[in-house]
Design a protein around this motif. Sequence first.
Motif, PDB file in Angstrom:
ATOM      1  N   ASP A  79      -2.428  -5.706   1.857  1.00  0.00           N
ATOM      2  CA  ASP A  79      -1.061  -5.759   1.346  1.00  0.00           C
ATOM      3  C   ASP A  79      -0.363  -7.036   1.793  1.00  0.00           C
ATOM      4  O   ASP A  79      -0.617  -7.559   2.879  1.00  0.00           O
ATOM      5  CB  ASP A  79      -0.240  -4.557   1.844  1.00  0.00           C
ATOM      6  N   TYR A  88       2.895  -7.103  -5.010  1.00  0.00           N
ATOM      7  CA  TYR A  88       1.633  -6.605  -5.537  1.00  0.00           C
ATOM      8  C   TYR A  88       1.177  -7.393  -6.761  1.00  0.00           C
ATOM      9  O   TYR A  88       1.983  -7.966  -7.484  1.00  0.00           O
ATOM     10  CB  TYR A  88       1.768  -5.139  -5.969  1.00  0.00           C
ATOM     11  N   VAL A  91      -1.113  -1.269  -9.530  1.00  0.00           N
ATOM     12  CA  VAL A  91      -0.803  -2.302  -8.550  1.00  0.00           C
ATOM     13  C   VAL A  91      -1.935  -2.407  -7.529  1.00  0.00           C
ATOM     14  O   VAL A  91      -2.553  -1.402  -7.161  1.00  0.00           O
ATOM     15  CB  VAL A  91       0.547  -2.063  -7.837  1.00  0.00           C
TER      16      VAL A  91
END
Length: 135
Positions: free
Chosen positions: A59, A107, A114
């Motif tokens: 992430d 994202y 995503v």
Amino acid sequence: FGTGATLDAYEEGTWTATLTPASGTINMGVNVGQYIRIGRQVTISGLFDVASVITPTGDLTFSLPYAVGSGNSAFSAASIWGNTFTTGAVTSLTGMAYPSRSELYIYNFYQGSVYALSSFVQTGTTIIINCTYFI
């Protein structure tokens, strides 16, 4: 206005933003954004570029000048533009400010879902962000 509706804060300023992968490192070149806070509402904007990377994965988060408020009504989406990601990797960018967090998640939006974006960031990547959220 009525009870409890007085304006208790107005502030304009800049903050030094960071792009943080789940693992690895992203070093920023230009990383100063602007914000306006009116009461509980904060609007951020800025252009940010990457000076260098060391194997970023997972992430990708972007620091905010104020933490997002709590509760389901605190979710906010961001308008994001990006350039110079790894070839063919990114089709569309999207961002989400989650309740009670101090960062915005960025994202890769691809084929209706995503995905983590960090591994597509490289030296020279540029990101422009605009988001309004509540604290």
